[in-house]
Write an enzyme that holds these catalytic residues in place. Structure first.
Site, mmCIF file in Angstrom:
data_model
loop_
_atom_site.group_PDB
_atom_site.id
_atom_site.type_symbol
_atom_site.label_atom_id
_atom_site.label_comp_id
_atom_site.label_asym_id
_atom_site.label_seq_id
_atom_site.Cartn_x
_atom_site.Cartn_y
_atom_site.Cartn_z
ATOM 1 N N GLU A 81 0.647 -1.299 -0.065
ATOM 2 C CA GLU A 81 -0.104 -0.121 -0.066
ATOM 3 C C GLU A 81 0.882 1.148 -0.177
ATOM 4 O O GLU A 81 0.444 2.256 0.581
ATOM 5 C CB GLU A 81 -0.972 0.009 1.288
ATOM 6 C CG GLU A 81 -1.866 -1.203 1.147
ATOM 7 C CD GLU A 81 -3.265 -1.015 1.969
ATOM 8 O OE1 GLU A 81 -3.646 0.116 2.174
ATOM 9 O OE2 GLU A 81 -3.825 -1.945 2.182
ATOM 10 N N HIS A 139 -5.345 2.090 0.671
ATOM 11 C CA HIS A 139 -4.557 2.636 -0.305
ATOM 12 C C HIS A 139 -4.416 1.980 -1.846
ATOM 13 O O HIS A 139 -4.287 0.853 -1.813
ATOM 14 C CB HIS A 139 -3.242 3.116 -0.021
ATOM 15 C CG HIS A 139 -3.062 3.846 1.497
ATOM 16 N ND1 HIS A 139 -3.251 3.174 2.657
ATOM 17 C CD2 HIS A 139 -2.844 4.996 1.935
ATOM 18 C CE1 HIS A 139 -3.196 3.894 3.556
ATOM 19 N NE2 HIS A 139 -2.834 4.904 3.073
ATOM 20 N N LYS A 166 -10.293 5.744 6.399
ATOM 21 C CA LYS A 166 -9.309 6.525 5.752
ATOM 22 C C LYS A 166 -9.130 5.681 4.310
ATOM 23 O O LYS A 166 -8.902 4.576 4.067
ATOM 24 C CB LYS A 166 -7.826 6.614 6.166
ATOM 25 C CG LYS A 166 -6.872 7.388 5.188
ATOM 26 C CD LYS A 166 -5.391 7.391 5.829
ATOM 27 C CE LYS A 166 -4.484 7.983 4.890
ATOM 28 N NZ LYS A 166 -3.246 7.690 5.134
#
Length: 250
Positions: A81, A139, A166
């Site tokens: 990530e 991510h 997130k």
């Protein structure tokens, strides 16, 4: 008392620490604190002594003492990530984050949603026992997945028991940036926990400046060195936030 993610009328500004050794990390910290960020993220995957748990704990405690009321996010970003190559397995990285929860007063630890669910939930349990909050992160440094997938990642963070969700992705077009912002807005409406989002690179810099309008509660800025492409210098970001706040009458 330091600022809390999800509170306030504009995004908090977070700056990364990416030093390779203790001397560099503490020097970065001193420079960054002068610029008055709201939060500091220690990217421990950059730290060359990450395999020494006692040393990582000691440095974290030293950083926290110096930072005072400024909250710290402890992050071990995996190579899959966008992180650095480290000698720890996923399980060992989780164990180190758990040790940080138990032995320091750091306010947040980051944990990737790509970890095994049982590892993720074990960290959440230990974090809660020690009054540490977990940021569940996703991510993608190559593209921007469909909006439905981004929304699913936000929901997964809440379902796993995290305190903050997130999502960070790489755009290849302006449409990708709109996809990220739209998913963020939907997550803000539907989730009970705060969300953080960003589109990376040059195109994505727009989301770092204006993502708060769509619900993102934190923007990552360059203090001394950047930890991801597209991060805006902290002084520039503060100026943009002031203009947005004034223009929108917030």
């Amino acid at each position: 008392m330091g600022k809390v993610i999800g509170e306030g009328t504009q995004p908090l500004i977070c700056t990364p620490l990416v030093g390779r050794n203790q001397e560099i990390v503490l020097a970065e910290l001193a420079i960054i604190l002068e610029k008055m960020p709201d939060i500091i993220e220690w990217r421990a995957d950059f730290f060359e002594r990450i395999a020494n748990t006692d040393e990582v704990i000691a440095l974290t405690n030293a950083m926290k003492k110096i930072a005072g009321d400024v909250p710290i996010i402890f992050t071990i970003r995996s190579i899959r990530e966008g992180g650095q190559i480290i000698s720890l397995s996923d399980r060992e990285a989780i164990e180190l984050s758990a040790a940080i929860c138990k032995n320091t007063s750091v306010e947040y630890v980051d944990c990737e949603l790509s970890n095994l669910p049982e590892h993720f939930q074990k960290l959440c349990k230990i974090a809660k026992q020690n009054s540490t909050k977990v940021i569940a992160s996703f991510h993608n440094f190559t593209c921007t997945p469909r909006k439905e997938i981004l929304e699913q990642k936000f929901r997964q963070a809440e379902e796993y028991g995290a305190d903050v969700a997130k999502v960070a992705v790489m755009p290849t077009s302006v449409e990708d940036v709109l996809t990220l912002l739209s998913a963020t807005l939907e997550a803000k409406k539907k989730l009970k926990i705060p969300v953080i989002s960003m589109s990376m690179g040059g195109l994505g810099a727009l989301t770092r400046m204006f993502g708060g309008v769509f619900g993102s509660t934190v923007s990552f800025a360059v203090g001394e060195n950047s930890s991801a492409p597209g991060q805006v210098p902290i002084d520039d970001l503060k100026t943009v936030f002031q203009i947005v706040k004034k223009s929108m009458g917030m």
